[in-house]
Design a protein around this motif. Structure first.
Motif, PDB file in Angstrom:
ATOM      1  N   UNK A 122       0.833  -1.170  -0.100  1.00 40.11           N
ATOM      2  CA  UNK A 122       0.118  -0.125   0.066  1.00 40.11           C
ATOM      3  C   UNK A 122       0.637   1.286   0.045  1.00 40.11           C
ATOM      4  N   UNK A 123       2.122   1.275  -0.244  1.00 37.37           N
ATOM      5  CA  UNK A 123       2.964   2.230  -0.493  1.00 37.37           C
ATOM      6  C   UNK A 123       2.979   2.828   0.932  1.00 37.37           C
ATOM      7  N   UNK A 124       2.920   2.284   2.033  1.00 36.11           N
ATOM      8  CA  UNK A 124       3.174   2.960   3.299  1.00 36.11           C
ATOM      9  C   UNK A 124       4.557   2.540   3.767  1.00 36.11           C
ATOM     10  N   UNK A 125       5.254   3.878   4.064  1.00 37.78           N
ATOM     11  CA  UNK A 125       6.769   3.674   4.589  1.00 37.78           C
ATOM     12  C   UNK A 125       6.739   2.833   5.757  1.00 37.78           C
ATOM     13  N   UNK A 131      -3.850   4.507   6.700  1.00 32.36           N
ATOM     14  CA  UNK A 131      -3.929   3.548   5.747  1.00 32.36           C
ATOM     15  C   UNK A 131      -3.922   4.439   4.190  1.00 32.36           C
ATOM     16  N   UNK A 132      -3.120   5.403   4.380  1.00 34.74           N
ATOM     17  CA  UNK A 132      -3.089   6.068   3.013  1.00 34.74           C
ATOM     18  C   UNK A 132      -1.818   5.674   2.336  1.00 34.74           C
ATOM     19  N   UNK A 187       0.391  16.176   3.505  1.00 38.64           N
ATOM     20  CA  UNK A 187       1.388  16.385   2.265  1.00 38.64           C
ATOM     21  C   UNK A 187       1.931  15.658   1.550  1.00 38.64           C
ATOM     22  N   UNK A 188       2.301  14.462   2.232  1.00 32.66           N
ATOM     23  CA  UNK A 188       3.203  13.277   1.487  1.00 32.66           C
ATOM     24  C   UNK A 188       2.124  12.432   0.990  1.00 32.66           C
ATOM     25  N   UNK A 189       0.993  12.407   1.052  1.00 27.82           N
ATOM     26  CA  UNK A 189      -0.203  11.758   0.713  1.00 27.82           C
ATOM     27  C   UNK A 189      -0.242  11.975  -0.928  1.00 27.82           C
ATOM     28  N   UNK A 194      -6.718  11.611  -2.530  1.00 32.65           N
ATOM     29  CA  UNK A 194      -7.575  12.889  -2.130  1.00 32.65           C
ATOM     30  C   UNK A 194      -7.577  12.803  -0.750  1.00 32.65           C
ATOM     31  N   UNK A 195      -7.410  14.088  -0.005  1.00 39.63           N
ATOM     32  CA  UNK A 195      -7.471  14.387   1.439  1.00 39.63           C
ATOM     33  C   UNK A 195      -8.305  15.454   1.835  1.00 39.63           C
ATOM     34  N   UNK A 196      -9.269  15.929   0.909  1.00 38.37           N
ATOM     35  CA  UNK A 196     -10.030  16.883   1.080  1.00 38.37           C
ATOM     36  C   UNK A 196     -10.952  16.846   2.471  1.00 38.37           C
TER      37      UNK A 196
END
Length: 314
Positions: A8-11, A167-168, A188-190, A193-195
């Motif tokens: 999930x591209x989660x560091x 989970x982003x 801001x690293x995601x 959509x984060x609105x």
């Protein structure tokens, strides 16, 4: 090198940055940071000890001040040691879960601090505008209830924040352009959509810090109206003098808080090092200044402090 969970591209870790543009003086900057942190720890611990051991200080204002001191100690201890390790040892890594935990503690404890400052304003309002009812309104049960309500408000309203980010997908980078983990720096690293998440954060900020500040202003407007109706100038000045320490606490807390909040969300043209430096000042200065201001302005706290030092020296 980026260290990602490929599903999930989660560091698994983030990399914190120090203050950009000031790399050459980080060690020199860290010295006052460390000294302020030590003074903050000692000052708040001394304040808690003095109030606990002096029953004459078991009044609503000082009990709320002690609650504020506990929140200050927890806030600084959850951030400053990591910032100092960043300056001294260039230890930039922070685990993903540790970062979310630090973010939650920063925002929830800051919300609690704002609530305790509001409770102190409520105490001043009752003491000045309704002095005969002060002891019947602010009973021990009410003080405990207010304290618990403020703690639960901060803990519950900010509890979704880690889940909003957990989970982003962080597909851009795992480098956080800040000295500690905070919500806007992470979101801001995601790359999705984060609105809705940003809107929730803004709403919570307004319902806590924003509303607290408005209510504090309202309480002081009522206090000033009462004070200006007092029969003599001496009585007016004496009454206002009981609010001086609290007014300084309000200014020291909310000025850098609002500056940091507004520049993070709207100040896109402000230099990054300015924002980051002010954000660090917000974590450092209020916890150090709160016990100093009340120690200087409160005769009994000052006397007990010097008495404590005299006993230790003997």
């Amino acid at each position: 090198m980026l260290n990602y969970n490929r599903t999930n591209l989660r560091p698994t870790t983030f990399l914190l940055l120090d203050i950009p543009g000031l790399e050459a003086v980080h060690v020199r900057i860290s010295i006052p940071f460390c000294l302020v942190y030590i003074v903050s720890l000692m000052g708040n611990a001394a304040l808690l000890f003095i109030v606990k051991t002096d029953h004459k200080l078991h009044e609503p204002m000082y009990l709320f001040l002690c609650m504020l001191s506990v929140a200050d100690l927890m806030l600084t201890s959850s951030t400053i040691p990591k910032i100092l390790s960043l300056f001294w040892f260039s230890y930039r890594e922070i685990y993903f879960e540790a970062c979310l935990t630090q973010m939650y503690l920063i925002h929830s404890l800051s919300t609690m601090e704002s609530g305790f400052i509001l409770a102190m304003a409520f105490d001043r309002y009752i003491a000045i505008c309704h002095p005969l009812r002060h002891s019947t309104i602010l009973t021990p049960a009410v003080i405990v209830g207010l304290g618990l309500g403020i703690v639960f408000r901060g803990a519950i309203l900010l509890s979704p924040h880690p889940s909003l980010l957990r989970w982003l997908s962080y597909c851009r980078t795992n480098v956080i352009p800040h000295t500690y983990c905070e919500f806007m720096a992470l979101i801001k690293l995601v790359c999705t959509e984060t609105k809705i998440r940003r809107a929730y954060s803004l709403i919570v900020a307004f319902l806590t810090g924003g509303m607290d500040f408005i209510l504090i202003i309202c309480s002081y407007v009522l206090i000033l109206l009462t004070v200006f109706n007092l029969p003599s100038k001496a009585a007016c000045l004496k009454t206002l003098s009981t609010c001086v320490s609290h007014v300084w606490v309000i200014l020291v807390f909310y000025t850098p808080a609002f500056f940091s909040f507004l520049t993070r969300r709207f100040g896109h043209h402000i230099a990054p090092h300015t924002h980051i430096f002010i954000a660090n000042i917000y974590l450092l200065i209020p916890p150090m200044m709160n016990p100093i201001m009340y120690g200087v302005k409160t005769k009994r706290i000052k006397e007990r402090f010097f008495k404590f030092l005299t006993i230790k020296c003997v």
